[in-house]
Motif scaffolding. Structure first.
Motif, PDB file in Angstrom:
ATOM      1  N   ARG A  44       0.912  -1.262  -0.094  1.00  0.00           N
ATOM      2  CA  ARG A  44      -0.103  -0.137  -0.027  1.00  0.00           C
ATOM      3  C   ARG A  44       1.272   0.991   0.434  1.00  0.00           C
ATOM      4  NH1 ARG A  44      -2.931  -3.030   2.847  1.00  0.00           N
ATOM      5  NH2 ARG A  44      -2.063  -2.571   5.610  1.00  0.00           N
ATOM      6  N   ASN A  45       2.084   1.061   0.367  1.00  0.00           N
ATOM      7  CA  ASN A  45       2.441   2.641   1.171  1.00  0.00           C
ATOM      8  C   ASN A  45       3.627   2.641  -0.836  1.00  0.00           C
ATOM      9  OD1 ASN A  45       2.041   3.624   2.951  1.00  0.00           O
ATOM     10  ND2 ASN A  45       3.006   2.265   4.333  1.00  0.00           N
ATOM     11  N   GLY A  46       3.050   1.734  -1.776  1.00  0.00           N
ATOM     12  CA  GLY A  46       4.392   2.233  -2.634  1.00  0.00           C
ATOM     13  C   GLY A  46       5.584   1.013  -2.876  1.00  0.00           C
ATOM     14  N   GLY A  47       5.694   0.141  -1.927  1.00  0.00           N
ATOM     15  CA  GLY A  47       6.772  -1.186  -1.741  1.00  0.00           C
ATOM     16  C   GLY A  47       6.332  -2.802  -2.586  1.00  0.00           C
ATOM     17  N   TYR A  48       6.518  -1.439  -3.940  1.00  0.00           N
ATOM     18  CA  TYR A  48       6.414  -3.017  -5.139  1.00  0.00           C
ATOM     19  C   TYR A  48       7.557  -3.194  -5.288  1.00  0.00           C
ATOM     20  CZ  TYR A  48       1.473  -1.736  -3.824  1.00  0.00           C
ATOM     21  OH  TYR A  48       0.036  -2.051  -3.873  1.00  0.00           O
ATOM     22  N   ALA A  49       8.102  -4.574  -5.651  1.00  0.00           N
ATOM     23  CA  ALA A  49       9.078  -4.701  -6.694  1.00  0.00           C
ATOM     24  C   ALA A  49       9.089  -4.219  -7.946  1.00  0.00           C
ATOM     25  CB  ALA A  49       9.254  -6.206  -6.193  1.00  0.00           C
ATOM     26  N   SER A  50      10.226  -3.892  -7.975  1.00  0.00           N
ATOM     27  CA  SER A  50      10.135  -2.604  -9.074  1.00  0.00           C
ATOM     28  C   SER A  50      10.757  -4.233 -10.645  1.00  0.00           C
ATOM     29  CB  SER A  50      11.466  -1.564  -9.912  1.00  0.00           C
ATOM     30  OG  SER A  50      12.610  -2.596  -9.656  1.00  0.00           O
ATOM     31  N   PHE A  51      10.169  -3.224 -11.607  1.00  0.00           N
ATOM     32  CA  PHE A  51      10.689  -4.516 -12.865  1.00  0.00           C
ATOM     33  C   PHE A  51      12.019  -4.969 -13.079  1.00  0.00           C
ATOM     34  CE2 PHE A  51      11.240  -4.980 -17.807  1.00  0.00           C
ATOM     35  CZ  PHE A  51      10.870  -6.001 -17.330  1.00  0.00           C
ATOM     36  N   MET A  52      12.763  -3.823 -12.314  1.00  0.00           N
ATOM     37  CA  MET A  52      13.799  -4.439 -12.272  1.00  0.00           C
ATOM     38  C   MET A  52      15.038  -5.003 -11.716  1.00  0.00           C
ATOM     39  SD  MET A  52      14.638  -3.198 -15.416  1.00  0.00           S
ATOM     40  CE  MET A  52      16.559  -3.422 -15.419  1.00  0.00           C
ATOM     41  N   GLN A  53      14.104  -5.424 -10.043  1.00  0.00           N
ATOM     42  CA  GLN A  53      14.160  -6.151  -9.587  1.00  0.00           C
ATOM     43  C   GLN A  53      13.236  -7.622  -9.070  1.00  0.00           C
ATOM     44  OE1 GLN A  53      11.860  -4.006  -6.098  1.00  0.00           O
ATOM     45  NE2 GLN A  53      13.598  -4.224  -4.981  1.00  0.00           N
ATOM     46  N   ARG A  54      11.889  -7.831 -10.548  1.00  0.00           N
ATOM     47  CA  ARG A  54      11.895  -8.938 -10.762  1.00  0.00           C
ATOM     48  C   ARG A  54      12.876  -9.435 -11.844  1.00  0.00           C
ATOM     49  NH1 ARG A  54       5.404  -8.142 -10.074  1.00  0.00           N
ATOM     50  NH2 ARG A  54       5.923 -10.253 -11.550  1.00  0.00           N
ATOM     51  N   LEU A  55      13.413  -8.690 -12.761  1.00  0.00           N
ATOM     52  CA  LEU A  55      13.992  -8.716 -13.761  1.00  0.00           C
ATOM     53  C   LEU A  55      15.038  -9.504 -13.368  1.00  0.00           C
ATOM     54  CD1 LEU A  55      14.310  -8.872 -17.067  1.00  0.00           C
ATOM     55  CD2 LEU A  55      15.607  -7.119 -17.251  1.00  0.00           C
ATOM     56  N   GLY A  56      15.637  -8.976 -12.471  1.00  0.00           N
ATOM     57  CA  GLY A  56      17.569  -9.545 -11.713  1.00  0.00           C
ATOM     58  C   GLY A  56      17.292 -11.197 -11.210  1.00  0.00           C
ATOM     59  N   ALA A  57      15.979 -10.815 -10.408  1.00  0.00           N
ATOM     60  CA  ALA A  57      15.594 -11.975 -10.048  1.00  0.00           C
ATOM     61  C   ALA A  57      15.314 -12.958 -10.916  1.00  0.00           C
ATOM     62  CB  ALA A  57      14.461 -11.879  -8.879  1.00  0.00           C
ATOM     63  N   TYR A  58      14.716 -13.302 -12.099  1.00  0.00           N
ATOM     64  CA  TYR A  58      14.424 -14.038 -12.940  1.00  0.00           C
ATOM     65  C   TYR A  58      15.712 -13.945 -13.603  1.00  0.00           C
ATOM     66  CZ  TYR A  58      12.602 -15.776 -17.771  1.00  0.00           C
ATOM     67  OH  TYR A  58      12.087 -16.632 -17.872  1.00  0.00           O
ATOM     68  N   ILE A  59      17.045 -13.625 -13.847  1.00  0.00           N
ATOM     69  CA  ILE A  59      18.014 -13.811 -14.653  1.00  0.00           C
ATOM     70  C   ILE A  59      18.464 -15.101 -13.673  1.00  0.00           C
ATOM     71  CG2 ILE A  59      20.465 -13.331 -15.141  1.00  0.00           C
ATOM     72  CD1 ILE A  59      18.760 -10.436 -16.576  1.00  0.00           C
ATOM     73  N   ALA A  60      18.814 -14.805 -12.596  1.00  0.00           N
ATOM     74  CA  ALA A  60      19.996 -15.107 -11.573  1.00  0.00           C
ATOM     75  C   ALA A  60      18.397 -15.998 -10.870  1.00  0.00           C
ATOM     76  CB  ALA A  60      19.775 -14.427 -10.004  1.00  0.00           C
TER      77      ALA A  60
END
Length: 163
Positions: A21-37
């Motif tokens: 609710r406070n804007g703490g959603y994971a960014s697209f780049m965080q998700r992409l980094g996690a996906y690559i790893a």
């Protein structure tokens, strides 16, 4: 509060929901980094397993007819990938190794830990996200809660870890 306390899970759920609710959603780049790893980890494990079990899936990428060994290799890769994502995202960590490296977790819409069934639905929803020219994944860059298509399907959020 002790981490083994029943209230600990509830506290983590409230924190995750608040983070969303406070804007703490994971960014697209965080998700992409996690996906690559995560894909790197899965590639190494799948390659090693199919190589040592001699399923031959690696040398037959030249467009030749699929053999029984190739099919077994693909089935093993699918089962490993499904287990990797669904088991870890429904675990107490609420994240794969890649997501943990990026400091993000997967929750339901109320910030709670996923059930194995919901994590499985999310995983197979990723297949649909990828089938439509990766547009299902790209949705995470443009939606208000940074949700990809598979998050909408499973009713999940990816948020920054509430530590």
């Amino acid at each position: 509060m002790d981490r083994n306390d029943d209230g600990w899970e509830e506290l983590k759920a409230r924190r995750a929901a608040e983070a969303g609710r406070n804007g703490g959603y994971a960014s697209f780049m965080q998700r992409l980094g996690a996906y690559i790893a995560d894909q790197g980890i899965l590639f190494v494990v799948t390659f090693a397993l199919t190589y040592f079990l001699d399923f031959g899936g690696v040398e037959n990428v030249s467009g030749e007819e699929l053999t029984r060994d190739d099919t077994m290799g693909m089935i093993i890769a699918l089962c490993l990938s499904w287990g990797y994502y669904a088991l870890q995202e429904s675990s107490a960590h609420q994240a794969t190794f890649g997501k943990r490296m990026m400091g993000i977790v997967v929750t339901d819409m109320d910030g709670r830990r996923l059930s194995f069934g919901r994590a499985t639905l999310r995983y197979f929803g990723k297949l649909l996200s990828g089938l439509i020219f990766l547009l299902g994944y790209l949705m995470a860059a443009f939606t208000p809660r940074k949700q990809a298509l598979h998050d909408y399907i499973a009713g999940t959020l990816v948020v920054r870890r509430p530590d």
